[in-house]
Design a protein around this motif. Structure first.
Motif, mmCIF file in Angstrom:
data_model
loop_
_atom_site.group_PDB
_atom_site.id
_atom_site.type_symbol
_atom_site.label_atom_id
_atom_site.label_comp_id
_atom_site.label_asym_id
_atom_site.label_seq_id
_atom_site.Cartn_x
_atom_site.Cartn_y
_atom_site.Cartn_z
ATOM 1 N N ALA A 32 -17.725 -10.344 6.879
ATOM 2 C CA ALA A 32 -16.561 -9.464 6.772
ATOM 3 C C ALA A 32 -16.924 -8.139 6.119
ATOM 4 O O ALA A 32 -17.789 -8.071 5.244
ATOM 5 N N CYS A 33 -16.245 -7.082 6.541
ATOM 6 C CA CYS A 33 -16.383 -5.747 5.956
ATOM 7 C C CYS A 33 -14.999 -5.116 5.851
ATOM 8 O O CYS A 33 -14.084 -5.483 6.593
ATOM 9 N N ALA A 34 -14.877 -4.137 4.964
ATOM 10 C CA ALA A 34 -13.635 -3.367 4.893
ATOM 11 C C ALA A 34 -13.599 -2.290 5.963
ATOM 12 O O ALA A 34 -12.527 -1.814 6.341
ATOM 13 N N VAL A 35 -14.780 -1.886 6.438
ATOM 14 C CA VAL A 35 -14.876 -0.821 7.432
ATOM 15 C C VAL A 35 -15.977 -1.194 8.413
ATOM 16 O O VAL A 35 -17.028 -1.701 8.016
ATOM 17 N N ASN A 36 -15.716 -0.970 9.686
ATOM 18 C CA ASN A 36 -16.746 -1.186 10.695
ATOM 19 C C ASN A 36 -17.364 0.163 11.051
ATOM 20 O O ASN A 36 -16.807 0.928 11.846
ATOM 21 N N CYS A 37 -18.495 0.449 10.427
ATOM 22 C CA CYS A 37 -19.210 1.693 10.702
ATOM 23 C C CYS A 37 -19.853 1.577 12.079
ATOM 24 O O CYS A 37 -20.487 0.567 12.388
ATOM 25 N N ARG A 38 -19.717 2.605 12.883
ATOM 26 C CA ARG A 38 -20.140 2.516 14.279
ATOM 27 C C ARG A 38 -21.653 2.410 14.433
ATOM 28 O O ARG A 38 -22.136 1.974 15.479
ATOM 29 N N TYR A 39 -22.412 2.778 13.415
ATOM 30 C CA TYR A 39 -23.875 2.732 13.462
ATOM 31 C C TYR A 39 -24.420 1.465 12.811
ATOM 32 O O TYR A 39 -25.635 1.338 12.616
ATOM 33 N N CYS A 40 -23.559 0.518 12.457
ATOM 34 C CA CYS A 40 -23.968 -0.661 11.692
ATOM 35 C C CYS A 40 -25.100 -1.406 12.392
ATOM 36 O O CYS A 40 -24.968 -1.818 13.550
ATOM 37 N N PHE A 41 -26.195 -1.632 11.675
ATOM 38 C CA PHE A 41 -27.346 -2.292 12.291
ATOM 39 C C PHE A 41 -27.121 -3.789 12.474
ATOM 40 O O PHE A 41 -27.892 -4.447 13.180
ATOM 41 N N VAL A 76 -24.502 8.145 -10.122
ATOM 42 C CA VAL A 76 -25.185 7.356 -9.095
ATOM 43 C C VAL A 76 -26.460 8.090 -8.687
ATOM 44 O O VAL A 76 -26.420 9.287 -8.386
ATOM 45 N N LEU A 77 -27.584 7.386 -8.660
ATOM 46 C CA LEU A 77 -28.834 8.008 -8.236
ATOM 47 C C LEU A 77 -29.054 7.809 -6.739
ATOM 48 O O LEU A 77 -28.925 6.686 -6.232
ATOM 49 N N PRO A 78 -29.393 8.880 -6.011
ATOM 50 C CA PRO A 78 -29.782 8.720 -4.605
ATOM 51 C C PRO A 78 -31.041 7.855 -4.520
ATOM 52 O O PRO A 78 -31.991 8.068 -5.273
ATOM 53 N N TYR A 79 -31.030 6.897 -3.619
ATOM 54 C CA TYR A 79 -32.090 5.885 -3.543
ATOM 55 C C TYR A 79 -32.835 6.011 -2.216
ATOM 56 O O TYR A 79 -33.993 6.405 -2.180
ATOM 57 N N TYR A 80 -32.160 5.705 -1.125
ATOM 58 C CA TYR A 80 -32.754 5.823 0.203
ATOM 59 C C TYR A 80 -31.910 6.720 1.098
ATOM 60 O O TYR A 80 -30.676 6.716 1.023
ATOM 61 N N LEU A 81 -32.591 7.459 1.969
ATOM 62 C CA LEU A 81 -31.984 8.078 3.141
ATOM 63 C C LEU A 81 -32.668 7.416 4.330
ATOM 64 O O LEU A 81 -33.841 7.671 4.611
ATOM 65 N N HIS A 82 -31.941 6.522 4.983
ATOM 66 C CA HIS A 82 -32.536 5.713 6.040
ATOM 67 C C HIS A 82 -32.529 6.450 7.372
ATOM 68 O O HIS A 82 -31.496 6.998 7.784
ATOM 69 N N GLN A 83 -33.664 6.443 8.034
ATOM 70 C CA GLN A 83 -33.677 6.796 9.439
ATOM 71 C C GLN A 83 -32.856 5.742 10.179
ATOM 72 O O GLN A 83 -32.888 4.560 9.832
ATOM 73 N N LEU A 84 -32.070 6.164 11.162
ATOM 74 C CA LEU A 84 -31.165 5.258 11.858
ATOM 75 C C LEU A 84 -31.904 4.030 12.386
ATOM 76 O O LEU A 84 -32.933 4.143 13.053
#
Length: 341
Positions: free
Chosen positions: A119-128, A279-287
């Protein structure tokens, strides 16, 4: 077992009420944002494959009448999702191959990931994981028994990651039960929670959540998922403040998305705003190349150029690591060597 929260009560938490009020129909979402009705018509095929789901509070941060709004683009189904590419797959990061015990992904040394819910609160269209078989592959079966046995039987593990779906979609008494069991495993040191709920539904950060996060033996880390500075309004700032006050380390991982955050300015604004919130930026993921998300891809050469520009604009602690996850690899692959200053 170490108990870290009360048993379930009959009172429904406010966050569950807000979750239930969310948009489930692309036509209603389009109408609420004063967009032309043809946007709803174009959304139906994508919605049928991967249903629309988005909290109303998140929609309130979008610009009415603007189909290019960076928050809207993340959640509104598009006809582009029907495009097929042989390089995009239903299991792009090899989750199924890394799962020996149902719901336990063991890819990297020293840590394992538990799929605790679909379950999720939001279905992100790019969800892997939009194609992931949650019904047959989650860690909650048999009161967490097989998953806990796997973790307890591997003394090389020091950190457990709760994922999904979104683990914070579960009620607190279930999460507290799991956290208590994990805390009883002596070789574990840290509990990491990967979640988007404090961003899209900040009401989720309530007393029940903070109680079990703060009470356990394991050091708590929450890795948030925000992709654009516009997601981080005052309600999110308050939620982050409550988590910090409870002793939780806060990190953020974003995904580089075409038409959402694929500019130096948007990435700088995101990092600066995250730091304002502690909040510290951690990762910027390639799609991750998941079927249905081809239109979000930023070519790797462009991604590297953008990341290099970030190192010139931001102090090193605000530059997330641009990385790609490859199925079967022993670690994520950094795509640029940062030049910290």
């Amino acid at each position: 077992m170490s108990s870290t929260a009360a048993s379930p009560t009959t009172a429904r938490p406010a966050w569950q009420t807000e979750l239930a009020r969310g948009f489930r129909n692309p036509g209603e979402l389009v109408a609420a944002l004063d967009l032309p009705p043809e946007w709803a018509a174009a959304a139906h095929s994508g919605h049928d494959e991967f249903p629309t789901r988005v909290p109303r509070g998140f929609v309130a941060r979008m610009r009415p009448g603007d189909p290019t709004d960076p928050l809207l683009r993340q959640v509104l189904p598009l006809a582009d999702e029907e495009m097929r590419d042989s390089h995009f797959h239903t299991d792009p990061v090899g989750d199924l191959g890394a799962m020996g015990t149902p719901g336990v992904l063991h890819k990297y040394h020293g840590r394992a990931l538990l799929i605790v819910t679909g379950a999720c609160a939001v279905n992100c269209r790019y969800c892997f994981r939009r194609h992931f078989p949650y019904g047959a592959a989650h860690a909650a079966r048999d009161q967490w028994g097989p998953a806990l046995k796997h973790v307890a039987g591997d003394p090389t593990l020091t950190e457990i990651i709760l994922s999904g779906g979104d683990p914070l979609s579960l009620p607190d008494h279930r999460l507290a039960e799991l956290a208590g069991h994990l805390g009883d495993i002596p070789h574990l040191q840290r509990l990491r929670v990967h979640t988007r709920l404090p961003i899209v539904l900040p009401e989720r950060v309530d007393g029940g959540l903070l109680d079990w996060l703060a009470a356990g033996r394991l050091q708590p880390i929450v890795v948030l998922h925000a992709n654009h500075a516009n997601e981080l309004d005052d309600s999110v700032a308050r939620a982050c403040g409550r988590l910090r006050d409870a002793g939780v380390t806060l990190l953020n991982q974003a995904v580089l998305l075409r038409g959402v955050n694929d500019s130096v300015d948007s990435q700088c604004a995101l990092s600066e705003r995250l730091f304002e919130l502690g909040v510290l930026p951690y990762y910027l993921h390639q799609l991750d190349r998941v079927a249905g998300a081809t239109h979000f891809l930023v070519p790797e050469t462009e991604a590297r150029t953008l990341a290099a520009a970030l190192t010139e604009r931001l102090p090193g602690y605000l530059v997330p690591t641009l990385a790609r996850e490859d199925a079967g690899a022993p670690a994520k692959t950094p795509l640029i060597t940062p030049r910290h200053g």
